[in-house]
Motif scaffolding. Sequence first.
Motif, PDB file in Angstrom:
ATOM      1  N   LYS A 216      32.940  75.893 -32.504  1.00 12.18           N
ATOM      2  CA  LYS A 216      33.022  75.375 -31.146  1.00 12.18           C
ATOM      3  C   LYS A 216      34.310  75.851 -30.474  1.00 12.18           C
ATOM      4  N   ALA A 217      34.162  76.364 -29.242  1.00 11.68           N
ATOM      5  CA  ALA A 217      35.316  76.803 -28.449  1.00 11.68           C
ATOM      6  C   ALA A 217      35.622  75.745 -27.418  1.00 11.68           C
ATOM      7  N   HIS A 218      36.906  75.425 -27.312  1.00 10.54           N
ATOM      8  CA  HIS A 218      37.329  74.363 -26.392  1.00 10.54           C
ATOM      9  C   HIS A 218      37.617  74.960 -25.013  1.00 10.54           C
ATOM     10  N   GLY A 219      37.006  74.342 -24.018  1.00 12.69           N
ATOM     11  CA  GLY A 219      37.282  74.709 -22.648  1.00 12.69           C
ATOM     12  C   GLY A 219      38.534  74.001 -22.164  1.00 12.69           C
ATOM     13  N   GLY A 220      38.938  74.239 -20.981  1.00 13.33           N
ATOM     14  CA  GLY A 220      40.149  73.591 -20.506  1.00 13.33           C
ATOM     15  C   GLY A 220      40.171  73.364 -19.037  1.00 13.33           C
ATOM     16  N   ASN A 221      38.949  73.337 -18.441  1.00 17.12           N
ATOM     17  CA  ASN A 221      38.890  73.240 -16.988  1.00 17.12           C
ATOM     18  C   ASN A 221      39.746  74.358 -16.387  1.00 17.12           C
TER      19      ASN A 221
ATOM     20  N   SER B 241      41.840  78.756 -23.585  1.00 20.88           N
ATOM     21  CA  SER B 241      41.213  79.948 -24.148  1.00 20.88           C
ATOM     22  C   SER B 241      41.210  81.032 -23.070  1.00 20.88           C
ATOM     23  N   THR B 242      41.702  82.220 -23.433  1.00 20.91           N
ATOM     24  CA  THR B 242      41.836  83.300 -22.439  1.00 20.91           C
ATOM     25  C   THR B 242      41.365  84.636 -23.021  1.00 20.91           C
ATOM     26  N   PHE B 243      41.051  85.519 -22.094  1.00 21.44           N
ATOM     27  CA  PHE B 243      40.644  86.890 -22.432  1.00 21.44           C
ATOM     28  C   PHE B 243      41.260  87.809 -21.373  1.00 21.44           C
ATOM     29  N   SER B 244      41.947  88.876 -21.838  1.00 22.07           N
ATOM     30  CA  SER B 244      42.616  89.785 -20.896  1.00 22.07           C
ATOM     31  C   SER B 244      42.638  91.199 -21.468  1.00 22.07           C
ATOM     32  N   GLY B 245      42.910  92.142 -20.588  1.00 18.75           N
ATOM     33  CA  GLY B 245      42.999  93.545 -21.000  1.00 18.75           C
ATOM     34  C   GLY B 245      43.467  94.424 -19.848  1.00 18.75           C
TER      35      GLY B 245
ATOM     36  N   VAL C 296      41.250  82.011 -28.456  1.00 17.69           N
ATOM     37  CA  VAL C 296      40.203  80.995 -28.302  1.00 17.69           C
ATOM     38  C   VAL C 296      40.624  79.743 -29.073  1.00 17.69           C
ATOM     39  N   LEU C 297      40.682  78.639 -28.375  1.00 23.20           N
ATOM     40  CA  LEU C 297      41.051  77.363 -28.989  1.00 23.20           C
ATOM     41  C   LEU C 297      39.805  76.710 -29.586  1.00 23.20           C
ATOM     42  N   MET C 298      39.921  76.421 -30.866  1.00 26.78           N
ATOM     43  CA  MET C 298      38.805  75.759 -31.537  1.00 26.78           C
ATOM     44  C   MET C 298      38.834  74.263 -31.254  1.00 26.78           C
ATOM     45  N   ARG C 299      37.673  73.727 -30.968  1.00 27.79           N
ATOM     46  CA  ARG C 299      37.564  72.295 -30.774  1.00 27.79           C
ATOM     47  C   ARG C 299      37.257  71.661 -32.136  1.00 27.79           C
TER      48      ARG C 299
ATOM     49  N   GLY D 184      40.308  82.745 -17.849  1.00 31.52           N
ATOM     50  CA  GLY D 184      40.308  81.595 -18.758  1.00 31.52           C
ATOM     51  C   GLY D 184      38.926  80.985 -18.896  1.00 31.52           C
ATOM     52  N   LEU D 185      38.753  80.224 -19.976  1.00 33.36           N
ATOM     53  CA  LEU D 185      37.474  79.570 -20.277  1.00 33.36           C
ATOM     54  C   LEU D 185      37.493  78.152 -19.699  1.00 33.36           C
ATOM     55  N   ARG D 186      36.608  77.895 -18.751  1.00 27.54           N
ATOM     56  CA  ARG D 186      36.571  76.581 -18.127  1.00 27.54           C
ATOM     57  C   ARG D 186      35.808  75.570 -18.985  1.00 27.54           C
ATOM     58  N   ASN D 187      34.645  75.946 -19.427  1.00 26.67           N
ATOM     59  CA  ASN D 187      33.737  75.015 -20.082  1.00 26.67           C
ATOM     60  C   ASN D 187      33.663  75.300 -21.586  1.00 26.67           C
ATOM     61  N   PRO D 188      33.532  74.263 -22.414  1.00 26.46           N
ATOM     62  CA  PRO D 188      33.382  74.479 -23.849  1.00 26.46           C
ATOM     63  C   PRO D 188      32.055  75.154 -24.183  1.00 26.46           C
ATOM     64  N   GLN D 189      32.075  75.971 -25.265  1.00 26.03           N
ATOM     65  CA  GLN D 189      30.870  76.643 -25.726  1.00 26.03           C
ATOM     66  C   GLN D 189      30.840  76.584 -27.249  1.00 26.03           C
ATOM     67  N   GLU D 190      29.685  76.752 -27.824  1.00 25.34           N
ATOM     68  CA  GLU D 190      29.549  76.685 -29.279  1.00 25.34           C
ATOM     69  C   GLU D 190      28.366  77.540 -29.709  1.00 25.34           C
ATOM     70  N   GLY D 191      28.281  77.705 -31.052  1.00 23.87           N
ATOM     71  CA  GLY D 191      27.184  78.486 -31.624  1.00 23.87           C
ATOM     72  C   GLY D 191      27.517  79.976 -31.662  1.00 23.87           C
ATOM     73  N   TYR D 192      26.619  80.754 -31.052  1.00 23.18           N
ATOM     74  CA  TYR D 192      26.750  82.219 -31.100  1.00 23.18           C
ATOM     75  C   TYR D 192      26.689  82.819 -29.684  1.00 23.18           C
ATOM     76  N   ASP D 193      27.245  82.085 -28.789  1.00 26.50           N
ATOM     77  CA  ASP D 193      27.224  82.526 -27.396  1.00 26.50           C
ATOM     78  C   ASP D 193      28.312  83.576 -27.116  1.00 26.50           C
ATOM     79  N   ILE D 194      28.011  84.348 -26.077  1.00 26.64           N
ATOM     80  CA  ILE D 194      29.081  85.187 -25.495  1.00 26.64           C
ATOM     81  C   ILE D 194      29.944  84.263 -24.649  1.00 26.64           C
ATOM     82  N   LEU D 195      31.220  84.250 -24.915  1.00 24.66           N
ATOM     83  CA  LEU D 195      32.120  83.370 -24.174  1.00 24.66           C
ATOM     84  C   LEU D 195      32.293  83.888 -22.754  1.00 24.66           C
ATOM     85  N   ARG D 196      32.041  83.005 -21.826  1.00 26.17           N
ATOM     86  CA  ARG D 196      32.121  83.364 -20.409  1.00 26.17           C
ATOM     87  C   ARG D 196      33.440  82.827 -19.859  1.00 26.17           C
ATOM     88  N   PHE D 197      34.428  83.696 -19.839  1.00 26.89           N
ATOM     89  CA  PHE D 197      35.737  83.334 -19.270  1.00 26.89           C
ATOM     90  C   PHE D 197      35.605  83.449 -17.751  1.00 26.89           C
TER      91      PHE D 197
END
Length: 273
Positions: free
Chosen positions: A253-258, A263-267, A195-198, A150-163
């Motif tokens: 903007k991607a919303h984090g959730g502590n 927002s999650t990523f799995s496979g 990914v939850l948009m803020r 899961g995504l702890r912290n919010p991110q924005e722009g063109y970053d690679i999302l760090r779950f």
Amino acid sequence: MLVLVLVVLIPVLVSSVGTGGMDDSTSHYEMLGTCRMVCDPFPSTGTAGPGVHTAIDTATTGLQVDNDLNDHSISPPLPTYSDNGSQGKPGRPGKPGPPGPPGEPGPPGPKGPPGDSVDIVRTGILGLGGKGAVSTTTYNTTPRVAFYAGLRNPQEGYDILRFDDVVTNIGGNYEGATGKFTCKIPGTYFFIYNVLMRGGDGTSMWADLIKNGLVRASAIAQDQDQSYDYASNSVILHLDAGDEVFIKLDGGKAHGGNSNKYSTFSGFILYAD
């Protein structure tokens, strides 16, 4: 020995009698066989010299010896032999003969019991972040690869999302600090992301799934009435050892959730090559 002496003396005596004046017509001697002598009868009248009497006595003695030799009663008879003698000893074994032709194949044997399950080790390639040297790693024929973060912290722009809130990471292919899944076992994989948009500023958000720098799936979330929206998608990809898969923002903007994991990523792997 006596027989040999008689064989030699009888002809000599006969010859001496013939030369002693005895008429050939008066008496006749014939040698038969080895020791037998047949004499013509002497005339009743007339006399003969001492040589004649000696010859007659000698001939008579020879006949007596011959009769004695023919009489088998004085010595044991010669042994007689039957047609078949006694069986002899067995001979030596003969040399082995040449090998015979191959026989017909036999019927198949019964089915054996099931064997123990054994994991066969294969070798895959592990890339170190896509850079540097490439090393090898081992794995079983029934690999287990799965991750969920899961995504702890919010991110924005063109970053690679760090779950970075990693819950499951079987096989150790996912790295929460970088947000990248690095393939160790070649095969076919399934990936899904949400990914939850803020919202609140009237903008949109785009989130792409990237494989080795190429977009393989995209999702968009739009801000309507200052609400939240999700950008979601899923893919099935074939990966080789060292391939990288990650989620990257393409604006918004991607919303984090502590620890709530909005927002999650799995496979996980479907099957290995």
